[in-house]
Design a protein around this motif. Sequence first.
Motif, short mmCIF file in Angstrom:
data_model
loop_
_atom_site.label_atom_id
_atom_site.label_comp_id
_atom_site.label_asym_id
_atom_site.label_seq_id
_atom_site.Cartn_x
_atom_site.Cartn_y
_atom_site.Cartn_z
N LYS A 1 33.64 49.73 27.90
CA LYS A 1 33.51 48.63 28.86
C LYS A 1 34.74 48.59 29.75
O LYS A 1 35.83 49.04 29.38
N THR A 2 34.56 47.98 30.92
CA THR A 2 35.68 47.73 31.83
C THR A 2 36.35 46.42 31.42
O THR A 2 35.80 45.64 30.63
N VAL A 3 37.53 46.17 31.98
CA VAL A 3 38.23 44.92 31.70
C VAL A 3 37.34 43.73 32.08
O VAL A 3 37.23 42.76 31.32
N SER A 4 36.69 43.80 33.23
CA SER A 4 35.84 42.70 33.68
C SER A 4 34.70 42.43 32.69
O SER A 4 34.37 41.27 32.41
N GLU B 1 34.30 38.98 30.54
CA GLU B 1 33.04 38.22 30.60
C GLU B 1 32.44 38.04 29.21
O GLU B 1 32.01 36.95 28.85
N GLN B 2 32.46 39.09 28.39
CA GLN B 2 31.82 39.01 27.07
C GLN B 2 32.56 38.09 26.12
O GLN B 2 31.94 37.33 25.37
N ILE B 3 33.89 38.14 26.13
CA ILE B 3 34.63 37.31 25.17
C ILE B 3 35.16 36.03 25.79
O ILE B 3 35.87 35.27 25.13
N LYS B 4 34.81 35.80 27.05
CA LYS B 4 35.19 34.56 27.75
C LYS B 4 36.70 34.37 27.73
O LYS B 4 37.21 33.30 27.40
N GLY B 5 37.42 35.43 28.10
CA GLY B 5 38.87 35.38 28.08
C GLY B 5 39.49 35.34 29.46
O GLY B 5 38.80 35.33 30.47
N ASN B 6 40.79 35.34 29.48
CA ASN B 6 41.60 35.37 30.69
C ASN B 6 41.97 36.82 30.98
O ASN B 6 42.47 37.51 30.10
N GLN B 7 41.74 37.28 32.21
CA GLN B 7 41.94 38.70 32.52
C GLN B 7 43.36 39.18 32.25
O GLN B 7 43.56 40.25 31.69
N SER B 8 44.35 38.38 32.61
CA SER B 8 45.74 38.77 32.38
C SER B 8 46.02 38.92 30.88
O SER B 8 46.63 39.90 30.45
N ASN B 9 45.55 37.98 30.10
CA ASN B 9 45.75 38.01 28.65
C ASN B 9 45.02 39.20 28.03
O ASN B 9 45.58 39.91 27.19
N ILE B 10 43.78 39.42 28.46
CA ILE B 10 42.99 40.55 27.94
C ILE B 10 43.69 41.87 28.27
O ILE B 10 43.79 42.76 27.42
N SER B 11 44.20 41.98 29.49
CA SER B 11 44.89 43.21 29.90
C SER B 11 46.11 43.48 29.04
O SER B 11 46.39 44.62 28.67
N GLN B 12 46.84 42.43 28.67
CA GLN B 12 48.01 42.60 27.80
C GLN B 12 47.58 43.09 26.41
O GLN B 12 48.23 43.97 25.84
N HIS B 13 46.51 42.54 25.90
CA HIS B 13 46.03 42.97 24.58
C HIS B 13 45.47 44.40 24.65
O HIS B 13 45.65 45.18 23.70
N LEU B 14 44.81 44.76 25.74
CA LEU B 14 44.34 46.13 25.91
C LEU B 14 45.52 47.10 25.92
O LEU B 14 45.45 48.18 25.32
N ALA B 15 46.61 46.72 26.58
CA ALA B 15 47.80 47.56 26.61
C ALA B 15 48.36 47.76 25.20
O ALA B 15 48.79 48.87 24.84
N CYS B 16 48.37 46.70 24.40
CA CYS B 16 48.83 46.79 23.02
C CYS B 16 47.95 47.76 22.23
O CYS B 16 48.44 48.65 21.54
#
Length: 106
Positions: A33-36, A40-55
């Motif tokens: 899946k893409t970040v978007s 959308e699926q987990i109803k999160g904040n894009q900046s926060n999700i991106s940080q967790h993806l980086a981790c």
Amino acid sequence: MQNSTLDMKVKLIHGFSNKTRIQILECLKNEEKTVSQIVEQIKGNQSNISQHLACLKGCGIIVGRNEGKYCFYSLRNQYIRDLLDMFDVVLNDVQNDVICCENHME
């Protein structure tokens, strides 16, 4: 076990020790899946999700594949998928103890 191996194991397990990261991993369990799409699926904040993806990517738990202007994320391999499934098996076995555990309150 050598300290360096133990330290690496702790770092790997840390990747699984956050609710948002687990949500992301469950989201990626069956398809990339893409970040978007993840946001959308987990109803999160894009900046926060991106940080967790980086981790997760930094720990080698997920990988990214660029296609045009999009980056598609997926689990690194079947071992990660199997580990997520095994968490469910173990949790099913110990869930009553986990519910009662007062040592790891969030």
